[in-house]
Design a protein around this motif. Structure first.
Motif, PDB file in Angstrom:
ATOM      1  N   LEU A  92      17.505   3.481  23.542  1.00 29.31           N
ATOM      2  CA  LEU A  92      16.321   2.708  23.182  1.00 29.31           C
ATOM      3  C   LEU A  92      15.060   3.312  23.786  1.00 29.31           C
ATOM      4  N   ALA A  93      15.163   3.737  25.044  1.00 26.16           N
ATOM      5  CA  ALA A  93      13.981   4.328  25.694  1.00 26.16           C
ATOM      6  C   ALA A  93      13.541   5.584  24.939  1.00 26.16           C
ATOM      7  N   CYS A  94      14.519   6.401  24.513  1.00 26.03           N
ATOM      8  CA  CYS A  94      14.175   7.623  23.781  1.00 26.03           C
ATOM      9  C   CYS A  94      13.578   7.274  22.422  1.00 26.03           C
ATOM     10  N   LEU A  95      14.219   6.338  21.732  1.00 27.10           N
ATOM     11  CA  LEU A  95      13.741   5.945  20.406  1.00 27.10           C
ATOM     12  C   LEU A  95      12.328   5.373  20.492  1.00 27.10           C
ATOM     13  N   LEU A  96      12.119   4.566  21.531  1.00 22.52           N
ATOM     14  CA  LEU A  96      10.815   3.933  21.686  1.00 22.52           C
ATOM     15  C   LEU A  96       9.735   4.981  21.951  1.00 22.52           C
ATOM     16  N   THR A  97      10.099   5.987  22.734  1.00 22.24           N
ATOM     17  CA  THR A  97       9.150   7.073  22.988  1.00 22.24           C
ATOM     18  C   THR A  97       8.793   7.767  21.683  1.00 22.24           C
ATOM     19  N   ALA A  98       9.834   8.103  20.904  1.00 22.07           N
ATOM     20  CA  ALA A  98       9.593   8.774  19.628  1.00 22.07           C
ATOM     21  C   ALA A  98       8.754   7.885  18.723  1.00 22.07           C
ATOM     22  N   PHE A  99       9.104   6.597  18.716  1.00 17.83           N
ATOM     23  CA  PHE A  99       8.382   5.658  17.853  1.00 17.83           C
ATOM     24  C   PHE A  99       6.902   5.590  18.225  1.00 17.83           C
ATOM     25  N   LEU A 100       6.635   5.470  19.536  1.00 13.94           N
ATOM     26  CA  LEU A 100       5.251   5.271  19.969  1.00 13.94           C
ATOM     27  C   LEU A 100       4.393   6.519  19.742  1.00 13.94           C
ATOM     28  N   TYR A 101       5.001   7.683  19.995  1.00 13.26           N
ATOM     29  CA  TYR A 101       4.170   8.886  19.999  1.00 13.26           C
ATOM     30  C   TYR A 101       4.346   9.774  18.775  1.00 13.26           C
ATOM     31  N   MET A 150       3.800   3.631  34.061  1.00 16.37           N
ATOM     32  CA  MET A 150       2.546   3.854  33.334  1.00 16.37           C
ATOM     33  C   MET A 150       2.715   3.755  31.814  1.00 16.37           C
ATOM     34  N   TRP A 151       3.388   2.709  31.383  1.00 14.65           N
ATOM     35  CA  TRP A 151       3.477   2.354  29.968  1.00 14.65           C
ATOM     36  C   TRP A 151       4.225   3.405  29.132  1.00 14.65           C
ATOM     37  N   HIS A 152       4.969   4.308  29.815  1.00 14.41           N
ATOM     38  CA  HIS A 152       5.736   5.301  29.068  1.00 14.41           C
ATOM     39  C   HIS A 152       7.226   4.956  29.166  1.00 14.41           C
ATOM     40  N   PRO A 153       7.920   4.770  28.018  1.00 18.32           N
ATOM     41  CA  PRO A 153       9.305   4.276  28.041  1.00 18.32           C
ATOM     42  C   PRO A 153      10.237   5.076  28.944  1.00 18.32           C
ATOM     43  N   LEU A 154      10.148   6.393  28.909  1.00 15.42           N
ATOM     44  CA  LEU A 154      11.103   7.179  29.693  1.00 15.42           C
ATOM     45  C   LEU A 154      10.860   7.012  31.186  1.00 15.42           C
ATOM     46  N   ARG A 155       9.585   6.977  31.576  1.00  8.88           N
ATOM     47  CA  ARG A 155       9.293   6.772  32.993  1.00  8.88           C
ATOM     48  C   ARG A 155       9.703   5.373  33.431  1.00  8.88           C
ATOM     49  N   ILE A 156       9.552   4.402  32.504  1.00  4.62           N
ATOM     50  CA  ILE A 156       9.960   3.027  32.817  1.00  4.62           C
ATOM     51  C   ILE A 156      11.466   2.981  33.046  1.00  4.62           C
ATOM     52  N   LEU A 189      11.335  -2.417  29.011  1.00  9.26           N
ATOM     53  CA  LEU A 189      11.030  -1.773  27.728  1.00  9.26           C
ATOM     54  C   LEU A 189      10.506  -2.805  26.732  1.00  9.26           C
ATOM     55  N   GLY A 190      11.140  -3.984  26.733  1.00  9.61           N
ATOM     56  CA  GLY A 190      10.668  -5.048  25.847  1.00  9.61           C
ATOM     57  C   GLY A 190       9.231  -5.425  26.167  1.00  9.61           C
ATOM     58  N   LEU A 191       8.945  -5.579  27.455  1.00 11.78           N
ATOM     59  CA  LEU A 191       7.592  -5.961  27.857  1.00 11.78           C
ATOM     60  C   LEU A 191       6.599  -4.834  27.577  1.00 11.78           C
ATOM     61  N   ALA A 192       7.112  -3.590  27.621  1.00 10.01           N
ATOM     62  CA  ALA A 192       6.222  -2.468  27.318  1.00 10.01           C
ATOM     63  C   ALA A 192       5.790  -2.525  25.847  1.00 10.01           C
ATOM     64  N   ILE A 193       6.696  -2.969  24.978  1.00  7.00           N
ATOM     65  CA  ILE A 193       6.311  -3.130  23.570  1.00  7.00           C
ATOM     66  C   ILE A 193       5.180  -4.156  23.477  1.00  7.00           C
TER      67      ILE A 193
END
Lengths: 357, 305
Positions: free
Chosen positions: B148-157, B232-238, B23-27
C-alpha cells in the motif's frame, strides 16, 4: 446537493442558543439509543435529566463532579481563546494530583490544619509544570502542542501507575494499587453535612470569576484574546504570541492541576491509578459548549457533570457501560458544530443541474 | 541471526497498525484534511472487527468489518467537515469521543474473550524451510501494508488523480477554479483514509492481540498523526517511521525480557516520549515543514459563487 451561503450577520442570540439546541438534540439521540437497547426512553433520560438534580445529596454529587470539569474547562477556554490547542488537560490534572498527593502524603496525624493549602498549591504547581513542558516544546522547538500535550498525558498516566504500584503503594492496602489514605490535615473539608461536596467548589467559582476578570478587564487578557482572534493584528500591535502561549498554558495547567489535587484531596483522599474518568477530555467539550467564556464553562461544566452522574446511574441501575457518557459527549460536540454551521450559514438545496458550472 | 529475524518479524507486526493508520491519515492530509478522530475510528474498528471475527470465526471478515466501521465514522466526519464546513479540529475530537464511547459500549460483552488461533502467513511462501517460518509467517496484511505504501507513493506522484488530490490539499481554491469538485475529492479521500484506519484498528484486535479490551488502541491513533509529520507526508518515509516505532515497542519487551531493572511503566513511556522527541525535532525545522506540509491542511474550504 447542499450548498452553504454565508449569512450577512450571524446573530448573537443564535450563537448562544446553538449549544442548548445541541444538548436537546443529544438527549433525543440518547432517547433513540435507549429505545434501540429496549429501554424505556424516558426511564433512561430521567437518569441524565432529573436524577442529578434530585435532592441535597444529588446536588452535592453534582458539585463534586462539576468542580474538576469547570476548573479544566475554564483553563482550556483561556488556551483556545489564545489559539493554543492544548488538549492535554487530563495529563495536567494527573500531574497536579501526583504533585499535590506527594505533599499530602508527607502530612502526619498531628500536622497543622492549614497544611491543605500547601497541598493545593503543590497540585497547582504540578499542573503548571506539566503544561510548561508542552509550552516549552512548542515555544523552543515548534512542536505541535496538540499532539505533545496528548502524548504527555499518556506519560504522566504511566508515571502515576508507577508511583501507586511502586514507592507510594500502601503497605497495608492488601496489594491494591493505591497510596495510604491522607491524614486529616491534607484533606479538603466537606461543605455540607450529608454530601460529599468539598471546598474545591469555592475554588472553582473563584477561578471562574478570576478568569472572567482576566479576559474581560485586564490588559494581558486583552492581548491574549487579540492574539488568538486576529494573529495578524496582534503582530502589528506588537503583542507577542509567545506570551499568549505561556500565559494560557500556565494558567490552564494551574487550574487543571487544582482540579486533580481537588479530586485527590477531596472525595478520594488517596492516590489511585484512576484519578479522573476523563474530566480533562470532557472539559474540551465543556469549553466549546460554553463558547470559550468562563461563565459558559461554568454552566457547561455543570451539564457535563450531570452527564457523568447519569452515566454512573445508567451503569448501576440499567447495567449499561459507563462509556455511554462518551457517546453523549461526542454526539453533543458533533451537533454543536453542526449548529454553528447553521448559525453562520444558510443552507440551500440545489438540484445538480442548477449547480452545474 | 537466529534472534534477529523473529525480532524483525515482531517489529513489522507491531508497526503495521501504526503504518496503516498513518497512511490512511496521510491520504486525508494530502487532501488538506486533518483528522484528530483516528483514535476513535481505530477503537470502534477494533471492537467491531473483534466482534465479527469472534462470531464468524473468520479473521478476514473481522478485518472487513473493522474497515467498514472506520469508513462509517469517516463518513460522519466527512459530513461534518465537507458538507457542513465545520472545524476540522472540533469535528475530529467529536469523532474521537464518539468512536471511543461506542467501542466501549459495543465491546463490553467481549472483554476477556479471545479469538481462536489460526495459522497466519502467506500460503506456500511460509512453507519455505528456514526463512519462510519467520519472514513469511506474518499476516498477509503486513505485506499488503508495504504494498500500500508503494502504491500510494506511485499514486500520489505518478498519476493524474494523485496530483489532483495533492492540488486539493495545496490550494483548494485553484482546484475549484479549474473546475474540479473539491468537496467530492476531499470526501473520497476521507473515506479511503477511514478504511485504512479501520483496518489498522481491526488488525490490533483481530491479528495483533486477538483480544479486545477497552481503550486498547492506547494512543496509536495519535502517534500515527505524529508519524505523518515525521515522514513529511511521504508514504514510504511514513512506513519506515511506523516500523521504527514498532521496533521501539518491541524493544520495550526485549529489555524487560533481558531483565533490565527499569520499572515497566518507564519502558512503556518510550513510544510516547519518542513521539514527543520526533515532534520537537521536526517542528524545529520550519523550513522542512513548510516545504512538505500540504498548504491548506486544517483549513475548511467553501467555494464562492
Amino acid at each position: 446537493m447542499i450548498q452553504l451561503e454565508p449569512r450577512a450577520a450571524a446573530s448573537r442570540l443564535a450563537a448562544w442558543l446553538s449549544p442548548l439546541v445541541a444538548l436537546a438534540l443529544t438527549m433525543l439521540g440518547g432517547a433513540a439509543l435507549f429505545a434501540m437497547l429496549g429501554i424505556d426512553a424516558w426511564q433512561g433520560l430521567r437518569l441524565f435529566l432529573v436524577e442529578p438534580f434530585n435532592g441535597v445529596y444529588a446536588w452535592g454529587e453534582l458539585a463534586v463532579k462539576a468542580v474538576p470539569l469547570v476548573l479544566c474547562a475554564v483553563g482550556l477556554s483561556l488556551c483556545f481563546r489564545a489559539n493554543v490547542w492544548n488538549i492535554g488537560a487530563e495529563g495536567q490534572l494527573i500531574a497536579g494530583a501526583i504533585a499535590g498527593g506527594g505533599v499530602a502524603l508527607l502530612a502526619g496525624p498531628d500536622t497543622w490544619r492549614g497544611y491543605v493549602a500547601l497541598v493545593m498549591a503543590a497540585g497547582m504547581l504540578g499542573g503548571m509544570l506539566w503544561a510548561a513542558l508542552t509550552a516549552w516544546l512548542k515555544d523552543r522547538f515548534g512542536a505541535n502542542e496538540m499532539l505533545v500535550s496528548l502524548m504527555l498525558t499518556y506519560v504522566v498516566q504511566l508515571l502515576l501507575g508507577y508511583l501507586v504500584f511502586g514507592p507510594w503503594r500502601d503497605p497495608y492496602g492488601y496489594n491494591f494499587p493505591q497510596s495510604r489514605s491522607f491524614d486529616e490535615a491534607a484533606v479538603l473539608p466537606v461543605l455540607w453535612e450529608g454530601t460529599r461536596a468539598h471546598a474545591g467548589l469555592w475554588l472553582a467559582l473563584a477561578a471562574t470569576g478570576a478568569a472572567w476578570l482576566f479576559l474581560a478587564r485586564s490588559h494581558p487578557g486583552f492581548r491574549l484574546r487579540v492574539t488568538g482572534a486576529a494573529p495578524a493584528a496582534a503582530r502589528y500591535a506588537g503583542y507577542s504570541p509567545r506570551q499568549a502561549l505561556w500565559t494560557s498554558m500556565l494558567a490552564c495547567g494551574a487550574l487543571a492541576g487544582l482540579a486533580g489535587i481537588g479530586e485527590v484531596a477531596g472525595p478520594m483522599q488517596r492516590l489511585t491509578t484512576s484519578v479522573s474518568p476523563g474530566y480533562g477530555f470532557a472539559a474540551v467539550i465543556a469549553a466549546f459548549l460554553g463558547r470559550l467564556h468562563p461563565a459558559g464553562a461554568l454552566l457547561a461544566g455543570l451539564v457535563m457533570a450531570a452527564l457523568y452522574i447519569g452515566g454512573e446511574l445508567a451503569q448501576s441501575r440499567l447495567g449499561l457501560p459507563a462509556s455511554i457518557v462518551g457517546v453523549f459527549q461526542g454526539l453533543a460536540l458533533a451537533l454543536l458544530l453542526l449548529g454553528d454551521t447553521l448559525v453562520r450559514y444558510r443552507i440551500r438545496w440545489r438540484r445538480p443541474a442548477a449547480a452545474a458550472r | 541471526m537466529d534472534s534477529l529475524l523473529p525480532l524483525l518479524a515482531a517489529t513489522l507486526n507491531a508497526g503495521t497498525p501504526l503504518a496503516l493508520a498513518a497512511l490512511g491519515l496521510a491520504i486525508h492530509e494530502r487532501a488538506g484534511v486533518i483528522n484528530l478522530g483516528a483514535e476513535g475510528m481505530m477503537l470502534l474498528a477494533a471492537a467491531a472487527g473483534f466482534a465479527v471475527a469472534f462470531h464468524t470465526g473468520s479473521p478476514a471478515w473481522g478485518l472487513a468489518a473493522g474497515a467498514a466501521a472506520g469508513a462509517v465514522l469517516a463518513a460522519v466526519f466527512a459530513l461534518l467537515v465537507v458538507v457542513f464546513n465545520a472545524s476540522q479540529y472540533g469535528s475530529g475530537l467529536a469523532i474521537m469521543l464518539l468512536g471511543s464511547g461506542l467501542s466501549a459500549f459495543a465491546g463490553v460483552s467481549y472483554a476477556g474473550r479471545s479469538l481462536a488461533q489460526g495459522q497466519a502467513g502467506l500460503p506456500w511462501l511460509r512453507d519455505i524451510p528456514g526463512l519462510g517460518g519467520t519472514v513469511f509467517a506474518l499476516h498477509p496484511l503486513v505485506y499488503a501494508t508495504m504494498a500500500l505504501a508503494c502504491l500510494l507513493t506511485a499514486f500520489l506522484y505518478r498519476t493524474r488523480t494523485g496530483m489532483l488530490l495533492r492540488a486539493v490539499g495545496e490550494s483548494p481554491e485553484s482546484a475549484h477554479a479549474l473546475g474540479y469538485p473539491v468537496g467530492w475529492i476531499r470526501a473520497l479521500a476521507i473515506l479511503a483514509g477511514g478504511l485504512c484506519c479501520g483496518l489498522a484498528g481491526a488488525y490490533l484486535s483481530v491479528v495483533y492481540t486477538q483480544l479486545w479490551s477497552e481503550g486498547m488502541v492506547a494512543g496509536r491513533g495519535w502517534m500515527a498523526l505524529a508519524l505523518i509529520a515525521f515522514g513529511m507526508w511521504h508514504p514510504l518515509r511514513i512506513l519506515l517511521g511506523a516500523y521504527l516505532f514498532g521496533g521501539l515497542t518491541m524493544l520495550q519487551f526485549q529489555l524487560q525480557g533481558m531483565g533490565v531493572q527499569v520499572p515497566s511503566q518507564f519502558l512503556a513511556m518510550l513510544p510516547y516520549v519518542c513521539t514527543i522527541a520526533v515532534l520537537a525535532l521536526r517542528g524545529g525545522n520550519p523550513g522542512w515543514m513548510r516545504r512538505n506540509m500540504p498548504r491548506s491542511l486544517g483549513r475548511p474550504f467553501l467555494p464562492e459563487r
